[in-house]
Design a protein around this motif. Structure first.
Motif, mmCIF file in Angstrom:
data_model
loop_
_atom_site.group_PDB
_atom_site.id
_atom_site.type_symbol
_atom_site.label_atom_id
_atom_site.label_comp_id
_atom_site.label_asym_id
_atom_site.label_seq_id
_atom_site.Cartn_x
_atom_site.Cartn_y
_atom_site.Cartn_z
ATOM 1 N N ILE A 1 28.671 31.259 -3.246
ATOM 2 C CA ILE A 1 27.549 31.278 -4.180
ATOM 3 C C ILE A 1 26.405 32.043 -3.539
ATOM 4 C CG2 ILE A 1 26.553 29.097 -3.345
ATOM 5 C CD1 ILE A 1 25.805 28.483 -6.271
ATOM 6 N N GLY A 2 25.632 32.723 -4.366
ATOM 7 C CA GLY A 2 24.509 33.491 -3.856
ATOM 8 C C GLY A 2 23.920 34.363 -4.942
ATOM 9 N N PRO A 3 22.856 35.095 -4.616
ATOM 10 C CA PRO A 3 22.254 35.988 -5.615
ATOM 11 C C PRO A 3 23.182 37.146 -5.949
ATOM 12 C CG PRO A 3 21.259 36.331 -3.458
ATOM 13 C CD PRO A 3 22.158 35.148 -3.322
ATOM 14 N N VAL A 4 23.219 37.478 -7.218
ATOM 15 C CA VAL A 4 24.059 38.610 -7.648
ATOM 16 C C VAL A 4 23.571 39.895 -7.000
ATOM 17 C CG1 VAL A 4 24.799 39.967 -9.630
ATOM 18 C CG2 VAL A 4 24.689 37.478 -9.802
ATOM 19 N N THR A 5 22.260 40.064 -6.935
ATOM 20 C CA THR A 5 21.661 41.224 -6.271
ATOM 21 C C THR A 5 21.331 40.837 -4.838
ATOM 22 O OG1 THR A 5 20.713 41.981 -8.364
ATOM 23 C CG2 THR A 5 19.819 42.928 -6.335
ATOM 24 N N LYS A 6 21.994 41.464 -3.887
ATOM 25 C CA LYS A 6 21.800 41.124 -2.485
ATOM 26 C C LYS A 6 20.338 41.290 -2.082
ATOM 27 C CE LYS A 6 23.368 42.371 2.162
ATOM 28 N NZ LYS A 6 24.261 43.253 2.957
ATOM 29 N N GLY A 7 19.811 40.302 -1.387
ATOM 30 C CA GLY A 7 18.429 40.353 -0.909
ATOM 31 C C GLY A 7 17.443 39.592 -1.772
ATOM 32 N N GLU A 8 17.832 39.190 -2.981
ATOM 33 C CA GLU A 8 16.935 38.408 -3.827
ATOM 34 C C GLU A 8 16.707 37.024 -3.198
ATOM 35 O OE1 GLU A 8 15.231 38.995 -6.474
ATOM 36 O OE2 GLU A 8 15.964 40.948 -7.137
ATOM 37 N N PRO A 9 15.477 36.505 -3.283
ATOM 38 C CA PRO A 9 15.182 35.200 -2.668
ATOM 39 C C PRO A 9 15.774 34.042 -3.472
ATOM 40 C CG PRO A 9 13.230 36.030 -3.796
ATOM 41 C CD PRO A 9 14.273 37.114 -3.886
ATOM 42 N N VAL A 10 16.847 33.465 -2.969
ATOM 43 C CA VAL A 10 17.459 32.281 -3.564
ATOM 44 C C VAL A 10 17.523 31.205 -2.487
ATOM 45 C CG1 VAL A 10 19.533 31.294 -4.611
ATOM 46 C CG2 VAL A 10 18.790 33.591 -5.248
ATOM 47 N N PHE A 11 16.685 30.172 -2.627
ATOM 48 C CA PHE A 11 16.605 29.100 -1.637
ATOM 49 C C PHE A 11 16.865 27.770 -2.339
ATOM 50 C CE2 PHE A 11 13.321 32.262 -0.111
ATOM 51 C CZ PHE A 11 14.126 32.822 0.860
ATOM 52 N N LEU A 12 18.129 27.387 -2.409
ATOM 53 C CA LEU A 12 18.490 26.168 -3.131
ATOM 54 C C LEU A 12 18.012 24.912 -2.406
ATOM 55 C CD1 LEU A 12 22.115 27.107 -4.267
ATOM 56 C CD2 LEU A 12 19.950 27.382 -5.507
ATOM 57 N N LEU A 13 17.813 24.995 -1.097
ATOM 58 C CA LEU A 13 17.242 23.876 -0.335
ATOM 59 C C LEU A 13 15.908 24.257 0.290
ATOM 60 C CD1 LEU A 13 20.076 21.972 1.610
ATOM 61 C CD2 LEU A 13 18.660 21.172 -0.284
ATOM 62 N N GLY A 14 15.310 25.342 -0.168
ATOM 63 C CA GLY A 14 14.049 25.792 0.397
ATOM 64 C C GLY A 14 14.267 26.681 1.609
ATOM 65 N N SER A 15 13.168 27.152 2.177
ATOM 66 C CA SER A 15 13.224 28.012 3.361
ATOM 67 C C SER A 15 12.444 27.374 4.502
ATOM 68 C CB SER A 15 12.667 29.403 3.044
ATOM 69 O OG SER A 15 11.273 29.333 2.780
ATOM 70 N N ASP A 16 12.663 27.905 5.720
ATOM 71 C CA ASP A 16 11.989 27.350 6.892
ATOM 72 C C ASP A 16 10.764 28.178 7.249
ATOM 73 O OD1 ASP A 16 12.997 29.653 7.971
ATOM 74 O OD2 ASP A 16 14.352 28.672 9.388
ATOM 75 N N GLN A 17 10.258 27.996 8.477
ATOM 76 C CA GLN A 17 9.022 28.642 8.896
ATOM 77 C C GLN A 17 9.158 30.151 9.028
ATOM 78 O OE1 GLN A 17 10.831 26.558 10.615
ATOM 79 N NE2 GLN A 17 11.144 27.238 12.728
ATOM 80 N N ASN A 18 10.377 30.653 9.071
ATOM 81 C CA ASN A 18 10.607 32.102 9.173
ATOM 82 C C ASN A 18 11.160 32.703 7.889
ATOM 83 O OD1 ASN A 18 9.835 32.360 11.961
ATOM 84 N ND2 ASN A 18 11.756 31.363 12.512
ATOM 85 N N GLY A 19 11.198 31.918 6.825
ATOM 86 C CA GLY A 19 11.699 32.419 5.554
ATOM 87 C C GLY A 19 13.213 32.508 5.491
#
Length: 376
Positions: free
Chosen positions: A127-145
């Motif tokens: 599973i992931g974004p259809v367009t590579k590089g799009e921001p998809v954070f299903l559990l959020g992101s950390d201090q470095n994104g």
């Protein structure tokens, strides 16, 4: 004409059949298996199940909140994008959902390159974004994104495997030292037991911290991984050794051991071919209960900065980012690795309890049922 009673009723089933029959009655143990099997399967193929690489970062999306995965008949799987704004007083970046921005999410999509099991090159992710590089954070992101879900999946491989490797090493030490202590007895037994009592008397966490602090700081992640495993093993063998020693003391005077001695069988052969197989089921149960303590040990050391360190990824390393109370208050999803540790450890304890009960099919509840059947 006489009818034979079923084999189950007269108690002549093989040991493994008796164990399986008793294990199936332990509902919590079955629930533990239902949790552990998928978790370990995901950990083995972490690169495929993770939406992206553990090191992929989007520095403009630090501490981004989790996105809700949505389904629409016309749009398919998707998440809504972020609208960011800067707090004029604290200069803190805040995120709100942007209904006008849709990011398509797909199954078996192309993403970051990896080698499955270190051998097969691929870029397919479950599973992931259809367009590579799009921001998809299903559990959020950390201090470095970086995507927390991806790092959680990658970290599962290290945290779960270190328990298995550590227990395997503890098994060898415990069986060898405990077997020697119980089989020979006398002065050998006294010397070994005093060493075990000394190790048990030392508080575990300070001892772990002292040994971990002694590791060279220039060691790489892989070397440090094996070093932490050795440290956990050097301390975790004592319980198994005492259990094996007690079993050996009770078995060395049994008739089958005496018969083997009179037949000229060597000591090592008596230990490994006759005595150990007689209580192998209890050893398996003890090992299953020792794995959670190994996982907690690695998590504790990494959380304190004395275990595995970045760029290595483990659940303990991920929890380092949740040490600041203020950060956790603003980004509570950083505690997700801690929740994963709790779930896995509880499931392993349930599984170990079920194995321990199944190791003695005619003991406890199973024994009462078996005796009633045989008396009927």
């Amino acid at each position: 004409m006489f009818l034979r009673r079923p084999t189950e009723e007269v108690g002549t089933l093989p040991q493994w059949r008796l164990m399986w029959r008793q294990f199936r009655r332990h509902r919590l143990a079955l629930a533990g298996v239902a949790i552990l099997v998928p978790v370990y399967f995901v950990a083995i193929f972490a690169e495929f199940f993770a939406p992206m690489s553990s090191s992929t970062a989007n520095t403009s999306m630090t501490y981004a909140p989790p996105q809700v995965l949505r389904w629409s008949g016309d749009l398919g799987l998707h998440v809504r994008g972020y609208r960011t704004e800067r707090d004029p007083r604290t200069y803190e970046q805040r995120y709100t959902e942007d209904p006008g921005k849709r990011i398509d999410v797909g199954l078996f999509v192309h993403g970051d390159d990896y080698k499955l099991l270190g051998l097969i090159p691929s870029d397919i992710h479950l599973i992931g974004p259809v367009t590579k590089g799009e921001p998809v954070f299903l559990l959020g992101s950390d201090q470095n994104g970086r995507d927390l879900l991806s790092r959680l999946i990658h970290g599962a491989r290290v945290s779960l495997s270190i328990g298995l490797v550590g227990v395997a090493a503890s098994f060898l030490l415990g069986m060898l030292i405990g077997g020697i202590s119980g089989y020979f007895g006398g002065g050998v037994d006294n010397a070994v037991q005093r060493v075990i009592e000394f190790l048990i008397a030392i508080p575990t966490l300070p001892l772990w911290m002292a040994l971990s602090a002694a590791l060279p700081t220039d060691w790489g992640p892989l070397t440090r991984y094996f070093a932490i495993t050795v440290i956990l093993s050097l301390i975790g063998w004592t319980g198994l050794a005492r259990d094996v020693r007690g079993r050996f003391l009770s078995l060395r005077e049994e008739d089958f051991v005496m018969a083997a001695r009179l037949d000229g069988v060597g000591r090592l052969s008596i230990i490994f071919r006759h005595m150990i197989p007689s209580f192998a089921s209890h050893i398996i149960a003890s090992l299953s209960l020792a794995i959670p303590s190994m996982i907690l040990g690695e998590t504790s050391l990494s959380f304190l900065g004395l275990g595995l360190q970045a760029p290595a990824v483990s659940w303990g390393v991920l929890l380092e980012g949740a040490q600041n109370v203020r950060v956790v208050a603003n980004a509570p999803w950083l505690l997700a690795p801690g929740v994963a540790v709790v779930i896995v450890v509880v499931a392993m304890n349930f599984f170990g309890d079920g194995l321990r009960d199944a190791a003695d099919p005619y003991g406890r509840k199973g024994g009462r049922r078996g005796r009633r059947r045989r008396a009927a």
